[in-house]
Design a protein around this motif. Structure first.
Motif, short mmCIF file in Angstrom:
data_model
loop_
_atom_site.label_atom_id
_atom_site.label_comp_id
_atom_site.label_asym_id
_atom_site.label_seq_id
_atom_site.Cartn_x
_atom_site.Cartn_y
_atom_site.Cartn_z
N ASP A 1 -2.21 6.31 -0.30
CA ASP A 1 -3.40 5.56 0.09
C ASP A 1 -3.59 5.58 1.60
OD1 ASP A 1 -3.88 4.94 -2.57
OD2 ASP A 1 -2.82 3.03 -2.44
N MET B 1 0.85 -1.17 0.00
CA MET B 1 0.00 0.00 0.00
C MET B 1 0.90 1.24 0.00
SD MET B 1 -3.10 0.99 2.54
CE MET B 1 -4.33 0.18 1.55
N GLN B 2 0.55 2.19 -0.83
CA GLN B 2 1.35 3.40 -0.98
C GLN B 2 1.04 4.42 0.12
OE1 GLN B 2 0.40 4.79 -4.87
NE2 GLN B 2 1.48 3.13 -5.91
N LEU B 3 1.98 5.30 0.37
CA LEU B 3 1.82 6.35 1.37
C LEU B 3 0.57 7.18 1.10
CD1 LEU B 3 2.83 8.00 3.79
CD2 LEU B 3 4.21 9.32 2.17
#
Length: 188
Positions: free
Chosen positions: A5, A1-3
Motif C-alpha cells: 500500500d 498499512m502494508q508495504l
C-alpha cells in the motif's frame, strides 16, 4: 498499512514530479548533471517532508475522527487522485519557459508537486500509521521515478507527461477504494 500500500501511494504521489521531470528533460533542461540532481533531490525531499507535516497536523485530532477515518482516507485519496487525473486530461504538454531546476521555480514546483503528499500525511495520521517509514519510501520512490522520467523524457519527449498524471490519479483513487470497501463491509 502494508508495504504494498505504501509503495502504491508513493508511486501515485511521484507521478506529478515525474511528469515535470520528463517535461524538463524533453525541453532540454537536464543536459547538465547538476540540473538533474537539483530536480531529483528537491522533488524527493519535498515528497518526504510534506507527509510528515500533514501527519503532525493530523495527529492532533485523530481521536475525533476515528469513527469516520476510512471515509476521510478515501476522500483525501479520491480528491488527490481525481485532481491529478483531471489535470492530466485537461492540459496539453508544452515546453517549459525557463529552467525548472533553478531558484524559486524549483521551490514552487517542489511544493506544487508535493502538496498532495500533505493530504496523504493527514490521512496516514487518521489511520494511525507511523509516518517516518512511509515518508522515506515516498521520497526515495519519487527520486527514482524522477530519474527514470528524465531518462524517458530525453528519449520520448513531453508526450507522456500528462498520461503519467492520469495513471497516478487512478492509482490513488483505487487505493482509496481499497481502504473504504473493507471498512464498509466489516473486513477491516
Amino acid at each position: 498499512m502494508q508495504l504494498f500500500d505504501i509503495v502504491v501511494i508513493a508511486i501515485g504521489l511521484a507521478m506529478d514530479a515525474s511528469a515535470v521531470s520528463m517535461a524538463a528533460a524533453a525541453c532540454g533542461y537536464t543536459q547538465d548533471p547538476r540540473a538533474v540532481f537539483r530536480l531529483v533531490f528537491h522533488f524527493g525531499l519535498f515528497q518526504f517532508m510534506m507527509p510528515v507535516i500533514g501527519w503532525f497536523l493530523g495527529t492532533g485530532f485523530v481521536s475525533y475522527v476515528r469513527p469516520v477515518d476510512h471515509w476521510i482516507a478515501f476522500g483525501l485519496l479520491a480528491f488527490v487522485g481525481g485532481r491529478m487525473a483531471w489535470e492530466g486530461f485537461s492540459h496539453t504538454e508544452e515546453c517549459l519557459h525557463r529552467d525548472p531546476s533553478k531558484g524559486l521555480t524549483m521551490v514552487m514546483l517542489s511544493v506544487a508537486t508535493s502538496i498532495d503528499a500533505l493530504a496523504i500525511g493527514l490521512g496516514l495520521a487518521v489511520m494511525d500509521v507511523n509516518i517516518w517509514y512511509p515518508s522515506a519510501l515516498i521520497g526515495i520512490i519519487t527520486c527514482a521515478m524522477s530519474v527514470a522520467a528524465i531518462y524517458i523524457g530525453k528519449r520520448l519527449g513531453a508526450a507522456l507527461g500528462s498520461r503519467m498524471e492520469i495513471v497516478g490519479g487512478i492509482i490513488l483513487i483505487g487505493l482509496g477504494l481499497k481502504i473504504l470497501i473493507p471498512a464498509l463491509f466489516g473486513a477491516a
